[in-house]
Structure formats: C-alpha cells, structure tokens
Design a protein around this motif. Structure first.
Motif, PDB file in Angstrom:
ATOM      1  N   VAL A  94      11.875  57.373  21.596  1.00  0.00           N
ATOM      2  CA  VAL A  94      11.426  56.474  22.592  1.00  0.00           C
ATOM      3  C   VAL A  94      11.092  54.985  21.943  1.00  0.00           C
ATOM      4  CG1 VAL A  94      10.215  58.097  23.954  1.00  0.00           C
ATOM      5  CG2 VAL A  94       8.709  57.088  22.290  1.00  0.00           C
ATOM      6  N   VAL A 101       8.802  51.378  22.627  1.00  0.00           N
ATOM      7  CA  VAL A 101       7.648  50.732  23.220  1.00  0.00           C
ATOM      8  C   VAL A 101       8.196  49.496  23.858  1.00  0.00           C
ATOM      9  CG1 VAL A 101       5.512  49.338  22.416  1.00  0.00           C
ATOM     10  CG2 VAL A 101       6.023  51.577  21.472  1.00  0.00           C
ATOM     11  N   VAL A 116       5.639  52.789  27.168  1.00  0.00           N
ATOM     12  CA  VAL A 116       7.116  52.916  26.602  1.00  0.00           C
ATOM     13  C   VAL A 116       8.037  52.658  27.533  1.00  0.00           C
ATOM     14  CG1 VAL A 116       6.034  54.673  24.809  1.00  0.00           C
ATOM     15  CG2 VAL A 116       7.240  55.418  26.959  1.00  0.00           C
ATOM     16  N   GLU A 126       1.691  50.108  21.364  1.00  0.00           N
ATOM     17  CA  GLU A 126       2.083  49.586  20.215  1.00  0.00           C
ATOM     18  C   GLU A 126       3.226  50.281  19.402  1.00  0.00           C
ATOM     19  OE1 GLU A 126      -1.041  46.863  18.144  1.00  0.00           O
ATOM     20  OE2 GLU A 126      -1.823  48.725  18.911  1.00  0.00           O
ATOM     21  N   ALA A 127       3.855  49.720  18.795  1.00  0.00           N
ATOM     22  CA  ALA A 127       4.813  50.735  17.886  1.00  0.00           C
ATOM     23  C   ALA A 127       4.168  51.093  16.596  1.00  0.00           C
ATOM     24  CB  ALA A 127       5.967  50.010  17.391  1.00  0.00           C
TER      25      ALA A 127
END
Ligand SMILES: Cc1cc2nc3c(=O)[nH]c(=O)nc-3n(C[C@H](O)[C@H](O)[C@H](O)COP(=O)(O)OP(=O)(O)OC[C@H]3O[C@@H](n4cnc5c(N)ncnc54)[C@H](O)[C@@H]3O)c2cc1C
Lengths: 250, 312
Positions: A17, A19, A26, A221-222
């Motif tokens: 997945v 973001v 996501v 966030e990632a």
C-alpha cells in the motif's frame, strides 16, 4: 444453532500500500481488494461446523460500501447460507461495527459469532471483543482450535508464551488466528450457486445505530524508510562488522 | 485526572511490557496508577509500586481473577475507569484481549498499538502492517489505549515510591468463561519481546530439528529464537515464536533473519530493529532491501561457521 460470521473487504495482503500524496489516507483506488484473510478463516470454521452437524445455518455479514456485496458473494460461495450487507459509504470504526453487529445478533439470535482476530488494513483487532462485551457474552480470541458441543464450546487460544484452553458458555464470540484452519477455495459450481442465495441490504439507521466516528484521523504518513546496507562476503566479515562497526555483539 | 495502567503479570512476576506502557502513560501528564488484578499477586503489586513514576497501585485480588479472563477483568476495569482520563495496557495478547472489552463497556472507541504520544488525546499508530503511520485524535472522554512496547523505552523498574491500596474484594462474575488449562513454552532463553538479540528462522530451515542450528548461536549471543509464519505453520516451532504483523512485534539491537524471504507481514514485526542481518541463498530476497548486513549463502553451510566464529 445459527452461526453469524463477520467478513471485511480489505486491500489484498499482497498489495504494497501507498500513502496518498495529501496524507489523508492510503491509496485504495484501483487496488486489488479481497476478503480479510482472518475472515476467510472465520467462514471456513463456520462451514466446517455446519458440515460436522453442529450448526444449521450460516449468516455472513459485511459492512461498508456497495462493493462489500462481492465479499459477501465470496462468503456465500464458500458455504454461507445467506448474507446481510450493512451498506454505508461512511467511515465505520470498530465500536460502530460492534453496535451494528449487536443489532443484527438481536434479530438473528445466533448461538455463535465468529470473526477474524484483526483486519489487515486498520490492524485494530477490536470488533470481536467489543461485540462480546456489548452482548455480555464470553469471548475466545486468537482461536487455534475450536470444539463445539451442546451448550458450550472449548477453545484453544494462541497467547503470548503458548496456548490457553477455555470453556465458554454459548452464545459466545470467537476470533480466529492463523492456525485455526486452512480455508478452501470456492468451486465454480458453488460460485454460481452463491449468486442465487439471499443477500439482504440494510442501512445503519434502520438498525438504530449511531455510527459517527469517535476518533479522527489527522494524517497518514509513510513510515521512516530503511535502506539496504551492504552485502558481506563471508561469515568472518559479518562477525567483524557486527563487533567493530555496528558494535552490537562483543 | 489520574491515568490507569493495567499491569500484565502471571500472579508472580510483572511483565516487562508494563514498564513500556508506563513510559507512554508518563507522557500524558497526570498521576500514574497501576491496576494489578489477579490472585495471590501481592508481590506483583509491590513490584509495580517500585516502578518509576507510579503513585498508586490498586490491588484487586480474588480467586476469580487468577486467570485474568477478559470478561471478569473487563467489568472490573470499566467499573473504576470513570475516575481516570486514560486507561492503558500493553498491546500484547493480554491487553488486546481485554481493552476493547473495556472500551465497549464505556462506550469508547479504543486506540490500538500506539507508538507515540503527540498530545493527551493524539497518538501515532501503524496501520496496514506498518506501511503507513496514522496520527489519530480521540474525542472520547476516557481514552482507552494499547501501547506497542517497542515504541517506548521502559521506565526504571525501581526507584518509585507508590502506595499499594487493596480494592475491596468483589464477587467476580466470570461471564460464562472458565479456564481449563495452559500449555506454556518453557525456555531458558530471553523472551522475544524483551531480548536484546533475536535470531529467527523461516521456511528455509526445512524442519524443526534444524532450529538447533539457530539455538546454538542464540546461546552464544544470549539471544531469543523467533520465526516467520511459514516456519510456524509448518510446525517447526511453536506459534508463540511468530514475529510479524499478526505475531510479535520486536525491535532488538540485533535481528538475524535466516532463511526468511522478507514478506511485508514479517517485516512489520521486526523492521524497527536497530541492526538487521539477513542470511538467504537468494540474492533477490526482499529481506536484503532492509538488511544492514546481508550474506548470500546456504544457511546450512554458514550457520555452523557462524557458531564457530563466535567462539573465537
Ligand atoms: C493475514 C496474514 C498474516 C500474516 N502474518 C505474518 C506474520 O505475522 N509473520 C510472518 O512472518 N508472516 C506472516 N504472514 C505470511 C507472509 O506473507 C509470508 O508468507 C511468510 O512470512 C513467509 O515466510 P518465510 O520467509 O519463512 O518463507 P518463504 O517466503 O518461503 O521464504 C523462505 C526463504 O528461505 C530462503 N532459503 C531457502 N533455503 C535456504 C537455504 N538453504 N539457505 C538460505 N536461504 C534459504 C529462500 O531463498 C526464501 O527467501 C502473514 C500472511 C497473511 C496472509
């Protein structure tokens, strides 16, 4: 006895997945979706109980947008007898899901409710326990092995440190862990048959449940990235690096 | 208002994750209280009272609490939670079994697995197997939270001066659940979630017997032994060894992955380790993308070499 099984539609476990650029969540557009793997195990367990003569009827329930009907058709193809879709495009948090399930359970009077121990999208792991509490029913989470007999069931749970065995009075709630069973695949004839099975659609307000979210997602966030280090050529080099560069062993 | 931390214990010993949970609680601002519910667990309450920052320990002792069923404990915690701004427990099987139950009884949406405290009502938590980190804000009056131990450094186990207060022993309703037995894995090695070094094996180990190759190294390093889901599913090792999204979350100083490909679900449980070593015969294995030190080799050849090298 009726068994109620809750199934969730999630991003397939093989998808990496991403973001969204605006940090609102996501990316789920054009991403492969599937039944949550723990829910597949829940359906399989219900089907096995029915095959063993311990249950008369299996009702699959899913909640969410119109596309959840597809997930319910999968459950029907795997052996559920009929399905209930609580349709909404609104965000559903575990407390709301547990309350919607309570409404359905009040009408259907199941002897056993089986859910996955967690959904692999939100990773909350809450609905089964919350639903059990709302009903005042006992719970067997992280089930590794299940035996149903008469007025009670015996469940072996995967716990930290090993396994635990509990006896629960019925009606009860079970959440599945990975080792409970190996789900079957739906056969083509069963997929065809599933198209003719009953799939009822209900709205949250018909069920009298306030589904307003209690938790706001401010941003997504990632995670901090981790990059590849180096390849070492030998065991001696590895040990040298661990001792003298990383200093994690002596 | 005060903050309530639910102690995890086995009636004899306080589980270390409780100290990490206290560290998260200490960031919220408020007196720290700890609930120790069990049977014959006075020693646990005394230990909790010594943990740094603890003001008070509530000791609820009753035979019905011995096995800490979520039904009995859920009612107990929900009953006292109204005096608190936050209720926290470790995000272990114990905490995850119990706190959602408490949340439902309080009509609160719990927050699972927090890894950071941003404000008294705002937290960070991983979603999608740690592929995204969500910042979430609770609007509920009481915050019900499970804490991922790897996100918070444990508070000191000693130095505190909490008072122990026994709660009046209530009649315990087991809620239709009765304990039959437990089969606990006995090991001289450290627990996975508390170990400084972990060596884990995957499907590449081929059998449970071959795990002795890892155990030999674990014993030299004082390490715990873990596994991938594939190794557990194949019956090589007990379930309790599983590291990953749906198993244990670990973050040791050193994690050595042997014969593990590096699926997202496995990485979710170990990618916050300080140093990662991967041993795999396939140089394309995804585990190498996150390993600090990679060794492309046949594990059956290099594990005995590694054991010998560590003896030097
Ligand atoms: C719902 C769900 C939850 C999951 N949760 C988890 C979880 O919590 N934890 C987890 O680990 N997985 C989890 N998984 C499973 C995950 O997707 C992978 O299937 C699993 O991690 C693979 O395990 P593995 O790396 O041991 O096996 P494989 O992917 O088969 O990898 C074996 C590796 O061993 C290497 N190898 C083989 N022989 C040798 C040799 N002689 N020498 C050196 N290297 C060798 C191979 O090159 C290969 O890279 C989950 C999956 C699902 C669907």
């Amino acid at each position: 006895m009726k068994i109620l099984v809750a199934v969730k539609r999630v991003v397939d476990y093989n998808v990496k997945v991403r973001v969204k650029a605006d940090n609102s969540g996501v990316e789920t557009a054009n991403v492969k979706m599937a039944m949550n793997p723990f829910c597949e195990i829940a359906v399989e367990e219900a089907v096995r109980l029915k095959e063993a003569g311990k249950a008369r009827e299996i009702i699959a329930v899913s909640m969410g947008p119109a596309s959840c009907a597809e997930t319910l058709r999968t459950a029907l193809a795997l052996g559920a007898d009929r399905a209930i879709h609580v349709e909404t495009d609104a965000e559903l948090q575990p407390l709301a899901v547990a309350k919607l399930l309570r409404s359905i359970a009040a009408a259907e009077q199941p002897g056993l409710v089986i859910l996955g121990k967690q959904a692999i999208d939100g990773d909350n792991g809450q609905v089964g326990q919350m639903f059990a509490a709302l009903m005042g029913w006992p719970q067997g989470t992280n089930a590794y092995k299940l035996e149903v007999g008469g007025e009670e069931l015996t469940v072996i749970r995967e716990i930290d440190g090993g396994l635990e065995t509990l006896r629960l009075r019925l009606p009860a709630v079970i959440t599945t862990d990975l080792r409970l069973n190996e789900p079957r695949f739906a056969s083509l004839p069963n997929i065809m048959k599933a198209k003719k099975k009953e799939l009822a659609v209900k709205k949250p307000d018909e069920l009298g449940v306030d589904i307003a979210p209690r938790v706001a997602t401010l941003k997504v966030e990632a995670p901090a990235g981790r990059s590849a280090g180096i390849k070492v050529g030998s065991v001696a080099e590895l040990v040298d690096k661990l001792k003298n560069e990383a200093k994690v062993i002596q | 208002m005060a903050i309530l931390v639910i102690a995890e214990h086995n009636n004899a010993r306080l589980a270390p994750a409780t100290l990490n949970t206290l560290a998260a609680a200490a960031k919220l601002g408020g007196d720290l209280h700890v609930l120790v519910a069990g049977s014959g667990c006075r020693a646990v309450a005394d230990a909790a009272a010594q943990a740094s920052g603890v003001a008070k320990v509530l000791l609820a002792e009753a035979a019905g609490f011995e096995h800490q069923g979520a039904e009995a404990l859920g009612s107990l915690v929900a009953g006292i939670a109204k005096d608190y701004s936050h209720v926290l427990a470790p995000a272990s099987v114990f905490g995850k079994n119990l706190l959602p139950r408490v949340g439902a009884l309080l009509d609160v949406q719990p927050i699972s697995d927090i890894i950071a405290v941003e404000a008294a009502d705002t937290f960070k938590r991983p979603i999608y197997a740690g592929n995204a980190i969500a910042t979430v804000q609770s609007k509920d009056a009481i915050k019900v939270i499970t804490v991922r131990a790897t996100g918070f450094d444990a508070v000191a186990a000693t130095g505190g001066a909490g008072v122990v207060e026994a709660l009046p022993v209530v009649s315990v309703d087991l809620g239709g659940s009765s304990f039959v037995g437990a089969e606990l894995v006995k090991s001289e090695r450290p627990e996975l979630t508390a170990a400084r070094v972990i060596i884990s094996g995957g499907r590449g180990m081929q059998s449970g017997d071959n795990f002795h190759l890892l155990e030999a190294i674990a014993d030299k390093l004082g390490a715990a032994v873990g596994a991938s889901r594939a190794a557990v599913d194949a019956g090589f090792v007990p379930n309790d060894y599983q590291v990953g999204q749906t198993g244990k979350i670990v973050a040791p100083e050193l994690y050595i992955a042997v014969g593990i490909s590096g699926a997202i679900q496995h990485l979710a449980g170990m990618k916050d380790s300080k140093v990662i070593v991967a041993i795999n015969k396939d140089e394309e294995a995804p585990i190498f993308q996150i390993a600090d030190y990679g060794l492309v080799a046949d594990l059956f050849k290099v594990l005995p070499e590694l054991a010998a090298e560590l003896d030097k």
